[in-house]
Design a protein around this motif. Structure first.
Motif: not given
Length: 249
Positions: A133-136, A118-121, A97-99, A13-14
């Motif tokens: 769900k995992e974020k930050d 990727p754009m929402y990490n 919104e791509f994944t 994703g990066h």
């Protein structure tokens, strides 16, 4: 395995994000069916395939951009199914919104699903029958949430007469347009209640999302009762499934 798979999909994703942010590095091509593919698709795919072969060398891999390997998956009880860049149109048209999607298929059923935006990490995944769900650095369990009237997500680039007719039968529904498998993720975490999709869908488009919503308490049902949604690869089975309704009930 969980940490390794998470690292692998985030790494892919990066690389996609880097190309997205540096527009002069984006190359766009046409596939045989005249759909778009980019160098970001290919770079992501290379990273994922290399990583999966290292992690599970004995499990075949089927990818959207390398589907000639479908012969390796015929009659397999287990295989990896990946979409290295889901929502290529969104990617090209500057939507976020791509994944990246990875699923593990066992006996025709997606038992593991990983979707990274990727754009929402943000990473969504199933593990041991639970969706997360995992974020930050913060991880939380997610579940579907019923709501009336519902919020319905539809594809930004797949609007048609049948879909509009179906939506018109649901009173007071809120409609949002999104690209990619992110719609499955929003359903799994309770932000939407319904995702209808008319017309056939490729197996790599929906497998990871199917796993995630199932573990979160949701359902994915075929719009054609006599043609169920499955991911069995056989000499008679195409790479497509019928249209579906993803929902909380």
């Amino acid at each position: 395995m969980l940490k390794q798979l998470s690292f692998l999909i985030i790494q892919a994703g990066h690389e996609i994000k880097n190309i997205y942010e540096k527009k002069n590095s984006l190359n766009i091509f046409y596939k045989i069916d005249q759909s778009f593919v980019t160098n970001a698709d290919y770079i992501s795919e290379k990273i994922i395939i290399k990583g999966l072969k290292r992690l599970t060398p004995n499990i075949p891999i089927l990818s959207e951009e390398n589907n000639l390997d479908i012969q390796d998956c015929i009659s397999c009880s287990k295989y990896w199914l990946i979409d290295p860049l889901d929502g290529t149109k969104d990617f090209i048209n500057n939507y976020y919104e791509f994944t990246v999607n990875i699923a593990l298929i066992e006996k025709g059923i997606p038992v593991l699903g990983f979707i990274y935006a990727p754009m929402y990490n943000t990473l969504y995944y199933t593990w041991e029958g639970i969706s997360w769900k995992e974020k930050d650095g913060i991880k939380k369990k997610i579940m579907v949430i019923d709501q009336n009237p519902p919020t319905i997500a539809i594809s930004r680039f797949h609007n048609d007469i049948e879909l509009n007719k179906y939506i018109s039968t649901i009173n007071n529904a809120k409609i949002i347009k999104l690209g990619s498998a992110l719609k499955f993720c929003l359903l799994a975490e309770g932000k939407i209640q319904l995702y209808p999709r008319f017309g056939r869908t490729a197996i790599w488009d929906i497998a990871a999302g199917h796993a995630i919503i199932s573990a979160a308490g949701g359902f994915l049902r075929s719009m054609i009762p006599e043609k169920k949604i499955d991911y069995i690869i056989s000499s008679k089975k195409s790479i497509f499934n019928p249209g579906f309704i993803a929902s909380v009930l």
